[in-house]
Design a protein around this motif. Structure first.
Motif, PDB file in Angstrom:
ATOM      1  N   ALA A 227       0.088  30.524   4.400  1.00 11.42           N
ATOM      2  CA  ALA A 227      -0.216  31.601   5.044  1.00 11.42           C
ATOM      3  C   ALA A 227      -1.051  31.829   6.541  1.00 11.42           C
ATOM      4  O   ALA A 227      -0.908  32.496   6.801  1.00 11.42           O
ATOM      5  CB  ALA A 227      -0.785  33.104   3.820  1.00 11.42           C
TER       6      ALA A 227
ATOM      7  N   VAL B 235       1.710  30.586   8.627  1.00  9.39           N
ATOM      8  CA  VAL B 235       1.870  31.421   9.674  1.00  9.39           C
ATOM      9  C   VAL B 235       1.257  32.166  10.184  1.00  9.39           C
ATOM     10  O   VAL B 235       1.819  33.062  11.531  1.00  9.39           O
ATOM     11  CB  VAL B 235       3.068  32.649   8.332  1.00  9.39           C
TER      12      VAL B 235
ATOM     13  N   ALA C 187       4.280  40.425   9.898  1.00  5.67           N
ATOM     14  CA  ALA C 187       4.263  39.866   9.569  1.00  5.67           C
ATOM     15  C   ALA C 187       3.043  38.840   8.796  1.00  5.67           C
ATOM     16  O   ALA C 187       3.224  38.654   7.981  1.00  5.67           O
ATOM     17  CB  ALA C 187       5.182  38.467  10.109  1.00  5.67           C
TER      18      ALA C 187
ATOM     19  N   GLU D 284       2.649  41.156   5.576  1.00  6.96           N
ATOM     20  CA  GLU D 284       3.488  40.794   3.850  1.00  6.96           C
ATOM     21  C   GLU D 284       2.897  39.314   4.117  1.00  6.96           C
ATOM     22  O   GLU D 284       3.339  39.603   3.002  1.00  6.96           O
ATOM     23  CB  GLU D 284       5.130  40.735   4.696  1.00  6.96           C
ATOM     24  N   THR D 285       3.046  38.809   5.102  1.00  4.25           N
ATOM     25  CA  THR D 285       2.144  36.756   4.309  1.00  4.25           C
ATOM     26  C   THR D 285       0.725  37.035   3.574  1.00  4.25           C
ATOM     27  O   THR D 285       0.555  36.036   2.732  1.00  4.25           O
ATOM     28  CB  THR D 285       2.201  35.910   5.542  1.00  4.25           C
TER      29      THR D 285
ATOM     30  N   ARG E 285      11.925  34.976   1.048  1.00  2.00           N
ATOM     31  CA  ARG E 285      10.561  35.976   1.019  1.00  2.00           C
ATOM     32  C   ARG E 285      10.202  34.347   2.372  1.00  2.00           C
ATOM     33  O   ARG E 285       9.580  34.652   3.231  1.00  2.00           O
ATOM     34  CB  ARG E 285       9.708  35.718   0.076  1.00  2.00           C
TER      35      ARG E 285
ATOM     36  N   SER F  70       9.654  34.799   6.077  1.00  7.65           N
ATOM     37  CA  SER F  70       8.466  34.167   6.592  1.00  7.65           C
ATOM     38  C   SER F  70       8.165  32.843   7.968  1.00  7.65           C
ATOM     39  O   SER F  70       7.788  33.299   9.389  1.00  7.65           O
ATOM     40  CB  SER F  70       7.295  33.605   6.153  1.00  7.65           C
TER      41      SER F  70
ATOM     42  N   GLN G  71       7.909  25.599  -0.138  1.00  7.77           N
ATOM     43  CA  GLN G  71       7.059  26.493   0.656  1.00  7.77           C
ATOM     44  C   GLN G  71       6.439  25.545   1.455  1.00  7.77           C
ATOM     45  O   GLN G  71       5.506  25.812   2.650  1.00  7.77           O
ATOM     46  CB  GLN G  71       5.855  27.341  -0.476  1.00  7.77           C
TER      47      GLN G  71
END
Length: 410
Positions: free
Chosen positions: A228, A231, A254, A257-258, A291, A295, A327
């Protein structure tokens, strides 16, 4: 001298001294009841009564020791009466006295030994508790000039005033015996009612599981929060460089959301650490991989994805750990190579799950030095019986590849 006196009299000021005394008196109840059932027991004289009380319940106690729940009852009673201080769940767990039912014949044997020891110590203490105060009273009567003859005690036919000096002696002896016997029973409880080898192993395994769970949560937080933040930093930098309101709006969406997903992961991890929450929030799985791809795209990377196979039907552990591995691989790309083209392949079949993430190498390969994230990725794969590798390939790209077997998990 004052220190010596305080050491001598300190046990008399502690509540546990008297609860231990009560514990010893309770031990003679079984013998007293057996005496009533036997009949004629209490027509005996002197110490014969106490001898019967000590002998009659032995067969009953040996039979009771075979009942698993008896060990639990004795353990609870020993915790409450023999150990000092508070008696909450945590304090009771630290007494070294088990409260679980007998799980083996060895446990039953130790319970039998404990019951017989309680009887062997409790009956004499009960006898002294009854007889010694009577003896003090007899000395008091003799000091007052009265002849005395109480049952079970020698007669005093020549009363004299000097008997007054002996009045406190039986009480002192009684208190000393009660304190010593209480300490003996407290020490014996740890030996005879302490956790068995199987219980200690179970406790060790549970503690190990908690440590492993905490380590896994730490790794998940590293992956989720690290992704997170990476990003977010890239989106903020790109929005400032672009100078476009439209791009800035997309970047902020973005980031929102992250961040929301990272907060969900953080709350789930914190709820898992609280023992009073039995049903933590669900963890993301590979069916949610889109998702992650969105991202990465929002961060400026061009992502080419290939997803195949029944991802929704994967076993829970594989699907959850696979999500975290993808991830971490994408986070590694964004953190060290920036918004470069990325190729992601997630393929599942009847035998294995394959994960692969590729991206062009940066000008300087140093940032790709293996850190906690890639180590965690490899550890996840090993725990699932698989293997993960990360490094440059023959085409000059950085490649993360993992293969997780599925056949033995179905």
């Amino acid at each position: 001298m004052s220190f010596s006196l305080s050491t001598v009299f300190r046990p008399l000021t502690r509540a546990v001294t008297y609860t231990r005394w009560l514990h010893q008196l309770i031990a003679s109840v079984a013998g007293t009841l057996a005496g009533f059932v036997h009949g004629g027991t209490f027509r005996s004289t002197g110490m014969e009564v106490w001898l019967w009380i000590a002998v009659l319940p032995v067969p009953v106690l040996l039979a009771a020791a075979l009942i698993p729940a008896v060990r639990r009852v004795e353990g609870l009673q020993a915790q409450l009466l023999l150990t000092p201080g508070p008696h909450g769940p945590e304090e009771r767990a630290g007494t070294g006295i088990s409260t679980t039912p007998s799980l083996s014949w060895r446990d039953r044997g130790r319970t039998a030994g404990w019951l017989l020891l309680r009887l062997a110590v409790g009956v004499p203490v009960s006898a002294l508790t009854v007889q010694l105060p009577v003896l003090s009273f007899a000395f008091l009567q003799a000091a007052a000039g009265h002849r005395t003859h109480f049952r079970g005690l020698p007669a005093i036919d020549a009363p004299h005033g000097w008997y007054a000096l002996l009045v406190p002696l039986p009480l002192v002896v009684l208190l000393a015996v009660a304190v010593a016997a209480g300490s003996l029973m407290a020490a014996a409880a740890g030996l005879l009612l302490g956790p068995s080898a199987a219980e200690r192993l179970a406790v060790l395994e549970a503690r190990t599981e908690r440590i492993l769970e905490h380590n896994r949560l730490a790794q998940e937080l590293h992956d989720s929060i690290g992704h997170a933040l990476t990003v977010t930093v890239l989106q903020a930098g790109a929005a400032r460089a672009a100078g476009s309101p439209e791009f800035t709006d997309r970047a902020l969406a973005a980031v929102e959301e992250t961040g929301r997903q990272a907060l969900t992961d953080l709350e789930r991890a914190l709820r898992l650490l609280r023992e009073d929450v039995p049903h933590p929030a669900a963890r993301p799985v590979l069916a949610d991989a889109e998702r992650l791809l969105e991202s990465a795209r929002a961060a400026g990377s061009t992502v080419r994805a290939e997803l195949s196979g029944p991802l929704a039907a994967l076993p829970g552990p594989v699907s959850r750990e696979g999500y975290r591995m993808v991830q971490e691989a994408l986070t590694n790309v964004l953190r060290h190579a920036g918004p470069v083209p990325v190729s992601v392949r997630i393929a599942a079949d009847a035998d294995a799950l394959e994960l692969e993430v590729r991206n062009p190498m940066p000008a300087s390969p140093a940032p790709f030095a293996v850190g906690r994230g890639l180590r965690g990725l490899r550890e996840r794969a090993v725990l699932l019986g698989g293997k993960a590798v990360a490094g440059p390939d023959e085409d000059g790209e950085w490649r993360v590849h993992a293969r997780l077997p599925l056949a033995r998990l179905r």
